[in-house]
Design an enzyme around this catalytic site. Structure first.
Site, PDB file in Angstrom:
ATOM      1  N   ARG A 129     -12.848  11.146  14.611  1.00 44.56           N
ATOM      2  CA  ARG A 129     -12.537  10.187  13.557  1.00 44.56           C
ATOM      3  C   ARG A 129     -11.421  10.738  12.683  1.00 44.56           C
ATOM      4  O   ARG A 129     -11.439  11.893  12.272  1.00 44.56           O
ATOM      5  CB  ARG A 129     -13.764   9.921  12.687  1.00 44.56           C
ATOM      6  CG  ARG A 129     -13.443   8.989  11.506  1.00 44.56           C
ATOM      7  CD  ARG A 129     -14.673   8.609  10.705  1.00 44.56           C
ATOM      8  NE  ARG A 129     -15.060   9.610   9.745  1.00 44.56           N
ATOM      9  CZ  ARG A 129     -15.319   9.363   8.443  1.00 44.56           C
ATOM     10  NH1 ARG A 129     -15.214   8.122   7.973  1.00 44.56           N
ATOM     11  NH2 ARG A 129     -15.690  10.331   7.646  1.00 44.56           N
ATOM     12  N   ARG A 144     -10.777   4.366  -7.163  1.00 42.79           N
ATOM     13  CA  ARG A 144     -10.705   5.781  -7.489  1.00 42.79           C
ATOM     14  C   ARG A 144     -10.206   6.006  -8.903  1.00 42.79           C
ATOM     15  O   ARG A 144      -9.404   5.218  -9.407  1.00 42.79           O
ATOM     16  CB  ARG A 144      -9.708   6.488  -6.542  1.00 42.79           C
ATOM     17  CG  ARG A 144     -10.354   7.057  -5.354  1.00 42.79           C
ATOM     18  CD  ARG A 144      -9.347   7.588  -4.349  1.00 42.79           C
ATOM     19  NE  ARG A 144     -10.024   7.701  -3.072  1.00 42.79           N
ATOM     20  CZ  ARG A 144     -10.855   8.683  -2.768  1.00 42.79           C
ATOM     21  NH1 ARG A 144     -11.072   9.671  -3.598  1.00 42.79           N
ATOM     22  NH2 ARG A 144     -11.467   8.693  -1.597  1.00 42.79           N
ATOM     23  N   LYS A 199     -18.044  -0.979   8.699  1.00 38.75           N
ATOM     24  CA  LYS A 199     -18.769   0.077   7.974  1.00 38.75           C
ATOM     25  C   LYS A 199     -19.650  -0.588   6.932  1.00 38.75           C
ATOM     26  O   LYS A 199     -19.151  -1.206   5.994  1.00 38.75           O
ATOM     27  CB  LYS A 199     -17.795   1.035   7.300  1.00 38.75           C
ATOM     28  CG  LYS A 199     -17.214   2.055   8.256  1.00 38.75           C
ATOM     29  CD  LYS A 199     -16.131   2.865   7.601  1.00 38.75           C
ATOM     30  CE  LYS A 199     -16.670   3.954   6.695  1.00 38.75           C
ATOM     31  NZ  LYS A 199     -15.549   4.694   6.057  1.00 38.75           N
ATOM     32  N   THR A 225     -22.948  10.322   8.177  1.00 40.53           N
ATOM     33  CA  THR A 225     -22.911  11.030   6.889  1.00 40.53           C
ATOM     34  C   THR A 225     -24.172  11.815   6.529  1.00 40.53           C
ATOM     35  O   THR A 225     -25.280  11.291   6.586  1.00 40.53           O
ATOM     36  CB  THR A 225     -22.538  10.056   5.745  1.00 40.53           C
ATOM     37  OG1 THR A 225     -21.370   9.326   6.135  1.00 40.53           O
ATOM     38  CG2 THR A 225     -22.221  10.803   4.462  1.00 40.53           C
TER      39      THR A 225
HETATM   40  P1  PGA Z   1     -16.481   7.640   4.246  1.00 38.07           P
HETATM   41  O1  PGA Z   1     -17.506   6.667   4.953  1.00 38.07           O
HETATM   42  O2  PGA Z   1     -16.740   9.018   4.765  1.00 38.07           O
HETATM   43  O3  PGA Z   1     -15.158   7.086   4.616  1.00 38.07           O
HETATM   44  O4  PGA Z   1     -16.818   7.470   2.797  1.00 38.07           O
HETATM   45  C1  PGA Z   1     -18.762   7.081   5.404  1.00 38.07           C
HETATM   46  C2  PGA Z   1     -19.855   6.884   4.385  1.00 38.07           C
HETATM   47  O5  PGA Z   1     -19.651   6.329   3.301  1.00 38.07           O
HETATM   48  O6  PGA Z   1     -20.989   7.271   4.739  1.00 38.07           O
HETATM   49 MN    MN Z   2     -17.786   5.498   2.649  1.00 39.81          MN
END
Ligand code: PGA
Ligand code: MN
Length: 467
Positions: A32, A73, A217, A275
């Protein structure tokens, strides 16, 4: 052969060719590239390098480009701002001047429009909790609930609040454009809120002549609420637990994960659990027992793939992390799975044909499934039924399809040219598997292929014994 696929996010800790080689050798299936952090130059440089390594090692390796999406952000800070409980922190937008001692800008102009007094604002992975106490035209004043130091450019979560940013920002469009040019295999849309967000990405990819799969996502409440339509609109789904765990009450997270995995299998879409699987291994050589159990749970639920983020981008033990996933997943798979595939919807005749093949393979000892697939559909259908033991060898004439299948549970994709005569193609495939020692004489080969009789083509399932 392990069935659960492993995705590694690449970053400073893993961008060297030698490290990528080791990750592949230990079992990485997909890499990724996270556009929230990676620069376009680095992506341009690394994609061909991954392709070259995959070719050298003869392994089907996919590449996933992950967009930043409509993420909010805080701005840059020269030194961290120390926040004590009860302090007022000011967020400014549209270049407004600071009026409070503790102040930071936000990259999103409509921030002050979208939040209301009383709303919760979470910063830096939920570490800093604030509540909105006052709104002005270009500034929002918040009271600090949990003390912390605020660093530069931290991510802001607004649980349950509708954000009026477009699904694809200018940056995302430029990033997707590059991904299309480089021929990445999957593009993930971050913070997708409604199914039509995915259509926008799909249309963009089409305009750029990319065949990349669209991954949704799931990381906020709106996406969870319309999960079924979201799964239908996507090619594949990620349970993005990092942000999701902040956006929903934490105790809901395991239930939401299970519901998404279950529904993806029911609707026939690959699903990734992402994650914090081995978060402590960013600094430690061994995982916690709780992490082992979390990996085991995702494996037991039969997610297609499990994903490493910080563990492989900035962690000290990226290769060890892949080894741990490989070991735990392989062991848990042998103990069986949750069986969600029993509820898989079989809509058309081709899906039903594949289901017959899986029943046959499950009923035989030493069985292997061989499927011939031009576009990957038959292979994905087979994978979705989660055969109990048999590996799915998917033969395809397309290198692109081969790489897209790298993410699918239990599939080992192989590229071969198809002959006009299906029997010749089957022979080539059998020879390939024998030469690679992927089958041993006496194995039961359940074959799903075209057959031609009386000049008409039809799908057929038949059984052969490996020579
Ligand atoms: P990110 O997405 O790592 O791009 O934030 C994955 C998550 O939020 O679990
Ligand atoms: Mn994320």
């Amino acid at each position: 052969m392990r069935k659960t696929k492993i995705i590694c996010t690449l970053g400073p800790a893993t961008e060297k060719t030698e490290t990528i080689r080791q990750l592949i050798a230990r079992g990485a299936d997909v890499f990724r590239l996270n556009m929230s952090h990676a620069s376009r130059e680095s992506v341009r440089e690394i994609v061909p390098r991954i392709r070259k390594l995959a070719n050298e090692l003869g392994r089907p390796i996919g590449i996933l480009l992950d967009t930043q999406g409509p993420a909010i952000r805080t701005g840059p800070l020269k030194t961290p701002v120390v926040l004590n409980k009860g302090d007022i922190l000011e967020f400014t937008v549209r270049g407004a001047k600071k009026t409070e001692k503790k102040s930071v800008e936000v990259n999103y102009d409509k921030f002050a429009n979208d939040v209301s007094v009383g709303d919760t604002v979470l910063v830096d992975n939920g570490l800093i909790k604030l509540v909105v106490v006052e709104k002005k035209k270009n500034r929002v004043l918040c009271r600090v609930i949990t003390p912390a130091a605020l660093g530069s450019r931290r991510h802001i979560n607004l649980p349950g609040i509708h954000i009026s940013l477009p699904p694809l920002t200018k940056k995302d469009i430029a990033d997707v454009d590059l991904g299309a040019k480089l021929g990445v295999d999957f593009v993930a849309l971050s913070f997708v809120r409604k199914p039509s967000d995915l259509t926008e990405l799909r249309n963009l990819l089409q305009r750029k002549k990319s065949k990349a799969c669209v991954m949704a996502k799931i990381e906020d409440q709106a996406a969870v609420e319309s999960i079924e339509e979201m799964i239908r609109a996507a090619d594949m789904v990620m349970v993005a637990r990092g942000d999701l765990g902040i956006e929903v009450p934490m105790e809901e997270l395991p239930l939401i994960q299970r519901r998404i995995v279950k529904n993806c299998i029911r609707l026939g879409k690959p699903v990734v659990v992402a994650t914090h699987l081995l978060e402590s291994m960013i600094n430690n050589r061994v995982p916690t027992r709780a992490e082992i159990t979390d990996v085991a749970n995702a494996t037991f639920e039969q997610a297609d793939a499990i994903m490493l983020s910080g563990e492989t981008t900035v962690g000290h033990y990226p290769v060890e992390c892949v080894e741990v996933l490989n070991r735990v997943a392989a062991r848990i798979e042998r103990s069986g799975g949750a069986g969600y595939a029993e509820a898989a919807i079989l809509e058309d005749a081709r899906q039903k044909t594949v289901a017959a093949a899986v029943v046959l393979a499950n009923s035989l000892p030493r069985s292997k499934i061989i499927v011939f697939t031009r576009h990957g559909t038959m292979a994905r259908n087979t994978s979705n039924l989660r055969p109990q033991r048999a590996t799915i060898f998917a033969f395809t004439p397309s290198e692109e399809v081969r790489r897209q299948l790298s993410i699918c549970w239990g599939v080992y994709p192989i590229r071969i040219d198809f002959s006009a005569d299906p029997n010749v193609t089957i022979k080539t495939a059998q020879k390939y598997l024998r030469d690679q020692k992927m089958t041993t004489p006496g194995d039961n080969l359940v074959i799903v292929s075209d057959s031609v009789s009386d000049g008409t083509r039809s799908d057929c399932v038949h059984l052969r014994t490996a020579q």
